[in-house]
Design an enzyme around this catalytic site. Structure first.
Site, PDB file in Angstrom:
ATOM      1  N   GLY A 208       0.837  -1.214   0.000  1.00 12.12           N
ATOM      2  CA  GLY A 208       0.000   0.000   0.000  1.00 12.12           C
ATOM      3  C   GLY A 208       0.858   1.244   0.000  1.00 12.12           C
ATOM      4  N   ASN A 209       0.283   2.372   0.329  1.00 16.10           N
ATOM      5  CA  ASN A 209       1.065   3.609   0.447  1.00 16.10           C
ATOM      6  C   ASN A 209       0.451   4.492   1.524  1.00 16.10           C
ATOM      7  OD1 ASN A 209      -0.929   5.465  -0.840  1.00 16.10           O
ATOM      8  ND2 ASN A 209      -0.561   4.085  -2.567  1.00 16.10           N
ATOM      9  N   TYR A 210       1.040   5.659   1.741  1.00 14.59           N
ATOM     10  CA  TYR A 210       0.665   6.482   2.894  1.00 14.59           C
ATOM     11  C   TYR A 210      -0.514   7.415   2.649  1.00 14.59           C
ATOM     12  CZ  TYR A 210       5.260   5.100   4.648  1.00 14.59           C
ATOM     13  OH  TYR A 210       6.327   4.389   5.077  1.00 14.59           O
ATOM     14  N   ALA A 276      -3.848   7.542  -4.830  1.00 15.53           N
ATOM     15  CA  ALA A 276      -2.494   7.020  -5.020  1.00 15.53           C
ATOM     16  C   ALA A 276      -2.662   5.526  -5.295  1.00 15.53           C
ATOM     17  CB  ALA A 276      -1.659   7.267  -3.776  1.00 15.53           C
TER      18      ALA A 276
END
Ligand code: PMT
Length: 697
Positions: A208-210, A276
């Site tokens: 995943g990402n932030y 994102a």
């Protein structure tokens, strides 16, 4: 715009409180209903009597009236108002608002307020700059309040700096802009993607990402606040849906987001892709938790579909597509590549190299990049950034609608916003009523008649002036007038208006008696006054539409040509094709001649890619204007007797001088050569500019 709007004005204890009186008066003049609420200390600076007299309502200062025991309900005020403006707002009140310290009626009203709140700070420069004040203002921004930045100048302390309350005229302008924007997306459907995607490795782990979703949710909130129908496709985030009218679709993976977005997009006017999205996912997903072996492990990844690129391929001519680029280096180059590759209308660049920008912050710092140029914005709250982005998108959607107008069929508002003046200083007549009635009749005729079958919002009406000078009048109702007619359009993103049409008509004859009904029939031009007015109405609309889209005004310009053709048989002054003077027939006939097509096309390029771009990127704007001048010269060479190249320069010369007071000597010289070839009488102004310009460089 402000007519009937209910505005609460909160006044606090500052030396700038006297400006609240001007603010109240300006709002009342605009027919707004104003209710003033004062803090106890503000009464030391201005009396409630002044403000109640100006607003026409008793001013509220305390929770209840100590004489009658009547309760002043801040809750009711919160429901009643369309907007609240706190002006002046002291550091103390701003602090109480940020901290929820409800110890006076103004702050309780603020806490109960359902309507948008505007805050106009006023204080000494050091107080304004203090981190505590700045922090409190930031808190108010994050609540969605609109901060009207104070101006710099001399302060009550006699020090100079930022802290002077913004002038009441500008506060009223900000309020008007807000109400204009409030409905700017009514009837539009917008798709927004937000947050991260999670790509499962096994039942407990993911790639995943932030992304927190804050930026995308702020965009959704802003679109909904402007009346749009919003579909928000959200990855896994812990945010509440910010507006009841938003349709939210929760997804987890890029594949699910792709499916939801591609399904929703065909029925949307625009999409903003803020999510994102993970570019890769594990090629296989383990059903059970992968056990630790103590050895290294390799996860094979496969590419996810690119949602933005898919929508870019699907996009129709009327749809608009906005992407984001999150970069760490070479921001503009990478963003431009994505803009082109994904077929976006513009891309919003944010960089992790900027402090306070990107993932999870409440703030962001962005640049909007399109083929027309780059606009950089400072660090702002994500809500404010969303406002900037949506204002940009609204303008694009407005242009898209304007380009489609010929096929639109729905009438809501009229097209012209005409101001009519009638100067009768050249004639002697005691009969003032006939002139007043004529002026009113013409104003009504131009403004209340529907000239097209298209839908215009109030703010889209074309500003124009019709300045009549009565040259001759006799009491039997015969008039001879000259007329200066001029139309303007705003330059997007600036406060500047540019002329799109200007013409002086020297000979209009007609008869008019008080109470004559001004009527117009295209097939039977039995009234020369209304034939002339209709001719110019179509010219104004046609020229305006040519400035909006390539040859976009043909439908209305053909109507004007039709009137001029029909008028040939009537023999009224100013129409005759055979006349050697410029007249209505020769002007429109000239403009619609094939050889003048470069001039019609430059109308679009000059305004949209020249002026509209110039305020963001002067060099790009000037380049487009330079190309337009070459097009003008081409038309002049092909049809040297044409009136139009000269007419264009006549009303654009000052603007061109202004544009070429900047830039390189070569740019100026190229344009100067074209201008003075077409109209030698303009040489003096260009020679003067050359001297000034050379001195300046
Ligand atoms: O959510 P926040 O914490 O508030 O943070 C906001 C943000 C930093 C996530 C946001 O401002 C932002 O920059 N979003 C885009 C991040 C990103 O993935 O950028 P990109 O350069 O990788 O992608 C370019 C564009 O293509 C983006 O519009 C993206 O949504 C889109 N894309 C990318 C890959 C993919 N498979 N499908 C896509 O649609």
């Amino acid at each position: 715009m402000l007519k009937g709007k209910k505005i609460v004005i909160g006044v606090t204890g500052s030396i700038a409180a006297y400006k609240a009186a001007i603010l109240v008066r300006l709002l009342v003049k605009q027919c707004a209903e104003v209710q003033v609420v004062m803090t106890p200390s503000s009464r030391e600076f201005i009396t409630p009597l002044t403000l109640s007299t100006l607003s026409g309502r008793p001013v509220l200062c305390d929770f209840f009236n100590s004489g009658s025991g009547e309760w002043h309900s801040h809750v009711e005020l919160g429901l009643w108002a369309d907007a609240m403006i706190i002006a002046p707002a002291t550091a103390a009140t701003i602090g109480k608002m940020a901290g929820g310290i409800a110890d006076n009626l103004l702050v309780t009203t603020y806490l109960s307020m359902k309507a948008p709140v505007f805050v106009a700070p006023a204080m000494d420069l050091d107080m304004f700059a203090h981190p505590s004040t700045q922090h409190n203002l930031q808190v108010l921004r994050s609540y969605g309040n609109h901060i009207i930045e104070p101006a710099a100048g001399e302060l009550a302390s006699h020090l100079c700096g930022k802290g002077r309350m913004e002038e009441p005229e500008n506060i009223v302008a900000a309020l008007k802009d807000f109400f204009l924007a409030a409905n700017s997306l009514a009837g539009k459907r917008i798709l927004i993607t937000a947050g991260p995607t999670y790509e499962k490795i096994d039942p407990v782990r993911f790639i995943g990402n932030y992304s927190s979703g804050k930026m995308g949710f702020a965009l959704a909130a802003e679109c909904a606040a402007r009346g749009a129908d919003v579909t928000l496709v959200a990855g896994p985030v812990s945010l509440k849906t910010p507006h009841a009218a938003i349709k939210r679709v929760d997804v987890e993976s890029a594949e699910e987001m792709y499916k939801a977005a591609t399904e929703a997009f065909p029925s949307c006017d625009a999409a903003i892709l803020c999510a994102a999205v993970a570019d890769y996912r594990p090629a296989t997903r383990a059903d059970k938790k992968i056990k630790r072996t103590g050895e290294g492990m390799t996860i094979e990844l496969e590419a996810n579909k690119d949602i933005a690129a898919a929508l870019g391929r699907q996009k129709s001519a009327e749809q608009r597509l906005v992407g984001f680029a999150l970069e760490t280096n070479d921001g503009e180059t990478n963003a431009r590549e994505k803009l082109a590759k994904k077929n976006l209308d513009f891309i919003v660049l944010n960089s992790l190299a900027d402090k306070g920008a990107g993932f999870a912050y409440d703030t962001n710092k962005v640049s909007i990049i399109s083929n027309e140029g780059v606009t950089e914005y400072p660090l702002k709250s994500k809500l404010e950034v969303a406002r900037d982005i949506i204002s940009h998108l609204s303008r694009l959607l407005l242009v898209a609608v304007m380009l489609l107008l010929p096929s639109a069929v729905m009438a809501s508002g009229e097209e012209l916003n005409a101001k009519v003046t009638l100067n009768r200083s050249k004639v002697q007549s005691a009969d003032s009523e006939v002139f007043e009635q004529l002026q009113d009749g013409i104003t009504q005729f131009l403004n209340e008649r529907k000239w097209t079958v298209n839908s215009y919002e109030e703010h889209e009406r074309i500003d124009c002036t019709f300045g009549f000078v009565v040259e001759n009048y006799s009491p039997d109702g015969s008039f001879t007038c000259s007329l200066m007619v001029q139309a303007t359009r705003p330059v997007y993103g600036s406060t500047y208006n540019t002329t799109t049409f200007k013409y002086e008509d020297k000979a209009i004859t007609f008869t008019y008696q008080p109470f004559d009904r001004l009527d117009f029939n295209e097939d039977n031009l039995d009234n020369n006054l209304t034939a002339v007015l209709a001719f110019y109405a179509y010219m104004i609309i046609g020229f305006d539409m040519d400035s909006m889209g390539d040859l976009g005004g043909s439908e209305w310009l053909n109507k004007a040509l039709n009137i001029a053709n029909n008028a040939q048989t009537l023999g009224d002054a100013g129409w005759r094709a055979s006349s050697s003077d410029n007249n209505r027939y020769s002007i429109i006939d000239d403009y619609m001649n094939g050889a003048l097509e470069p001039v019609r096309k430059l109308m679009h390029k000059y305004h949209r890619f020249g002026l509209d771009v110039m305020y963001k990127n002067a060099a790009n704007g000037r380049k487009a204007v330079g190309e337009c001048m070459t097009m003008l010269k081409q038309a002049y060479d092909d049809r040297s007797l044409s009136y139009f190249p000269k007419l264009f320069l006549e009303y654009k010369n000052d603007e061109l001088l202004n544009i070429y007071s900047q830039g390189s000597i070569k740019e100026r010289m190229d344009v100067q050569k074209i201008v003075t070839t077409i109209d030698a009488s303009l040489s003096t102004s260009w020679e003067k500019l050359a001297d000034d310009h050379t001195n300046q460089l």
